[in-house]
Design a protein around this motif. Structure first.
Motif, mmCIF file in Angstrom:
data_model
loop_
_atom_site.group_PDB
_atom_site.id
_atom_site.type_symbol
_atom_site.label_atom_id
_atom_site.label_comp_id
_atom_site.label_asym_id
_atom_site.label_seq_id
_atom_site.Cartn_x
_atom_site.Cartn_y
_atom_site.Cartn_z
ATOM 1 N N PHE A 249 0.783 -1.471 -0.196
ATOM 2 C CA PHE A 249 -0.182 -0.163 -0.390
ATOM 3 C C PHE A 249 0.661 0.518 -0.092
ATOM 4 N N GLN A 250 2.121 0.964 0.845
ATOM 5 C CA GLN A 250 3.547 2.068 0.980
ATOM 6 C C GLN A 250 3.431 2.560 -1.122
ATOM 7 N N CYS A 251 3.940 1.707 -1.530
ATOM 8 C CA CYS A 251 4.164 1.989 -2.464
ATOM 9 C C CYS A 251 3.548 2.004 -3.753
ATOM 10 N N LEU A 252 2.305 1.566 -3.223
ATOM 11 C CA LEU A 252 1.018 2.044 -4.610
ATOM 12 C C LEU A 252 0.256 3.981 -4.539
ATOM 13 N N GLU A 253 0.675 3.944 -2.341
ATOM 14 C CA GLU A 253 0.708 5.513 -2.244
ATOM 15 C C GLU A 253 1.088 5.858 -3.250
ATOM 16 N N ALA A 254 2.819 5.728 -3.416
ATOM 17 C CA ALA A 254 3.474 6.612 -3.617
ATOM 18 C C ALA A 254 3.377 6.625 -5.080
ATOM 19 N N GLY A 255 2.410 5.654 -5.873
ATOM 20 C CA GLY A 255 2.549 5.949 -7.610
ATOM 21 C C GLY A 255 3.413 5.546 -8.016
ATOM 22 N N LEU A 256 4.107 3.952 -6.986
ATOM 23 C CA LEU A 256 5.589 3.427 -7.885
ATOM 24 C C LEU A 256 4.876 2.361 -8.454
ATOM 25 N N GLY A 257 3.755 1.647 -8.899
ATOM 26 C CA GLY A 257 3.215 0.525 -9.968
ATOM 27 C C GLY A 257 1.341 0.709 -9.026
ATOM 28 N N ILE A 258 0.916 -0.538 -10.211
ATOM 29 C CA ILE A 258 -0.527 -0.468 -9.834
ATOM 30 C C ILE A 258 -0.763 -2.459 -10.011
ATOM 31 N N GLY A 259 -1.657 -2.332 -8.611
ATOM 32 C CA GLY A 259 -1.584 -3.655 -8.379
ATOM 33 C C GLY A 259 -3.462 -4.029 -7.536
ATOM 34 N N VAL A 260 -3.479 -5.488 -7.584
ATOM 35 C CA VAL A 260 -4.771 -5.802 -7.164
ATOM 36 C C VAL A 260 -4.160 -6.128 -5.347
ATOM 37 N N VAL A 261 -5.184 -6.039 -5.114
ATOM 38 C CA VAL A 261 -5.098 -6.031 -3.546
ATOM 39 C C VAL A 261 -6.634 -6.456 -2.545
ATOM 40 N N PRO A 262 -6.728 -6.821 -1.211
ATOM 41 C CA PRO A 262 -7.352 -7.522 -0.646
ATOM 42 C C PRO A 262 -8.770 -6.278 -0.599
ATOM 43 N N GLU A 263 -9.804 -6.389 -0.623
ATOM 44 C CA GLU A 263 -10.476 -5.699 -0.553
ATOM 45 C C GLU A 263 -10.768 -5.204 0.572
ATOM 46 N N HIS A 264 -10.967 -5.310 1.377
ATOM 47 C CA HIS A 264 -11.229 -5.071 3.080
ATOM 48 C C HIS A 264 -9.757 -3.986 3.294
ATOM 49 N N MET A 265 -9.083 -4.316 3.028
ATOM 50 C CA MET A 265 -7.850 -3.405 3.344
ATOM 51 C C MET A 265 -8.070 -2.719 2.571
ATOM 52 N N ALA A 266 -8.782 -2.661 0.921
ATOM 53 C CA ALA A 266 -8.692 -1.532 0.704
ATOM 54 C C ALA A 266 -9.760 -0.337 0.714
ATOM 55 N N MET A 267 -10.326 -0.596 0.844
ATOM 56 C CA MET A 267 -11.733 0.372 1.623
ATOM 57 C C MET A 267 -11.282 1.672 1.782
ATOM 58 N N PRO A 268 -10.761 1.438 3.119
ATOM 59 C CA PRO A 268 -10.209 2.190 4.031
ATOM 60 C C PRO A 268 -9.689 3.258 3.158
ATOM 61 N N LYS A 269 -8.689 3.045 2.786
ATOM 62 C CA LYS A 269 -7.668 3.635 1.600
ATOM 63 C C LYS A 269 -8.666 4.463 0.437
ATOM 64 N N LEU A 270 -9.879 3.688 -0.455
ATOM 65 C CA LEU A 270 -11.065 4.124 -1.055
ATOM 66 C C LEU A 270 -10.909 5.470 -0.684
ATOM 67 N N LYS A 271 -11.816 4.919 0.275
ATOM 68 C CA LYS A 271 -12.932 5.584 1.183
ATOM 69 C C LYS A 271 -11.887 7.890 1.821
ATOM 70 N N GLU A 272 -10.438 7.201 2.123
ATOM 71 C CA GLU A 272 -9.566 8.667 2.411
ATOM 72 C C GLU A 272 -9.433 9.261 0.835
ATOM 73 N N GLY A 273 -9.692 8.318 0.221
ATOM 74 C CA GLY A 273 -9.092 8.736 -1.194
ATOM 75 C C GLY A 273 -7.562 9.301 -2.099
ATOM 76 N N VAL A 274 -6.827 8.436 -1.366
ATOM 77 C CA VAL A 274 -5.640 7.760 -1.261
ATOM 78 C C VAL A 274 -5.624 7.089 -2.373
ATOM 79 N N LEU A 275 -6.349 6.040 -2.545
ATOM 80 C CA LEU A 275 -6.123 5.023 -3.715
ATOM 81 C C LEU A 275 -6.965 5.053 -4.626
ATOM 82 N N VAL A 276 -7.178 5.324 -5.779
ATOM 83 C CA VAL A 276 -8.878 5.103 -6.360
ATOM 84 C C VAL A 276 -8.232 3.477 -7.366
ATOM 85 N N SER A 277 -9.724 3.369 -7.104
ATOM 86 C CA SER A 277 -10.109 1.796 -8.055
ATOM 87 C C SER A 277 -10.673 1.905 -9.172
#
Length: 300
Positions: free
Chosen positions: A228-256
């Motif tokens: 998640f640190q690498c994804l938030e820094a824009g270092l790449g893209i990837g598939v992650v567990p949905e339950h872990m991604a939801m807080p990041k998506l709500k905060e807007g630090v990641l998009v799906s």
């Protein structure tokens, strides 16, 4: 060279300061205590005690011997206690392997509750990725695995409990160049950017990757926190567990975004070696609960 009784006699004599006082504590006659000490001194070829009129005092060699003897007594008692426990089905430790997809915050609570129930049984925890949990179970490095995903790739005397399904979501940073694509992303476009991937920790079983395009570079990380640190820094893209991604998506630090082919849903389970069953492992199986409780507490 010395029996448990011999060591105990010297210990009590050193504490009480006389053969008669030691005899009273050990329910023996003073001559038996004196005889045991004399035989030990003959075996050692040193004097352990200085004899006075009615009292005895440790010599320097005696003080050293008593310190070591007390450690031996404790160890001998521990061996006896542990042997009896093993005979009654108790284990010295229980090994649990957790897949990195489970909720990390739940681990500390489980450890605390386990040690309250079993204060003298060690709980050994390891974190594994993908087939690493199955590999640990098959190899005997783990008695129990939590959050194992995909079909069971091993055969043996194992049992399992369903933990529900694990959904995956494709994510990237809001600043990533792919964010400009309005339609469903195609494979050629995706392959231009590195995929953030976790390294499967399996040692023997085939390693697997959740998502990767053909000819796509990888950034290999040890856990989802690093991913998640690498994804938030824009270092790449990837598939992650949905339950872990939801807080990041709500905060807007990641998009799906939608993929050409959505990653398949992963069945998730709790699995254990039936040959390793003991009171501590049975307690864990009861503590972790049924499928609904497992999914709610570990996968949400």
């Amino acid at each position: 060279m010395f029996s448990f009784n011999d060591l105990q006699v010297v210990d009590v004599v050193s504490r009480r300061g006389s053969f008669s006082a030691a005899a009273e504590e050990l329910h023996k006659v003073p001559s038996a205590i004196s005889y045991t000490v004399r035989l030990m001194e003959e075996k050692l070829a040193v004097e352990l005690f200085e004899r006075h009129h009615r009292q005895v005092a440790l010599t320097p060699a005696g003080r050293y011997f008593v310190e070591e003897a007390r450690q031996l007594i404790k160890h001998m008692e521990l061996i006896k206690h542990q042997t009896q426990r093993v005979a009654n089905g108790w284990a010295e430790n229980v090994s649990v392997a957790l897949d990195t997809v489970v909720r990390q915050s739940r681990v500390s609570t489980m450890v605390r509750d386990f040690y309250q129930a079993f204060p003298d049984v060690e709980l050994h925890l390891t974190m594994e990725v993908y087939n690493g949990v199955w590999d640990a179970l098959a190899d005997g490095r783990a008695d129990l695995v939590i959050g194992a995903t995909a079909a069971i790739p091993v055969s043996g005397d194992f049992d399992y409990r369903d933990m529900g399904s694990l959904n995956w979501v494709f994510v990237m940073s809001p600043d990533h160049p792919l964010i400009q694509c309005q339609n469903t992303l195609d494979e050629a476009e995706l392959a231009k950017y590195p995929a953030i991937c976790l390294e499967d920790t399996s040692r023997v079983l085939p390693k697997r990757t959740t998502w990767l395009m053909n000819n796509q570079r990888r950034v290999m990380v040890p856990d989802w926190s690093s991913a998640f640190q690498c994804l938030e820094a824009g270092l790449g893209i990837g598939v992650v567990p949905e339950h872990m991604a939801m807080p990041k998506l709500k905060e807007g630090v990641l998009v799906s975004r939608l993929l050409p082919h959505s990653p398949p849903v992963s069945p998730c389970c709790l699995a254990w070696n039936k040959a390793s069953l003991n009171p501590a492992l049975n307690w864990l199986l009861q503590y972790l609960g049924d499928s609904q409780q497992l999914h709610q507490e570990w996968m949400r």
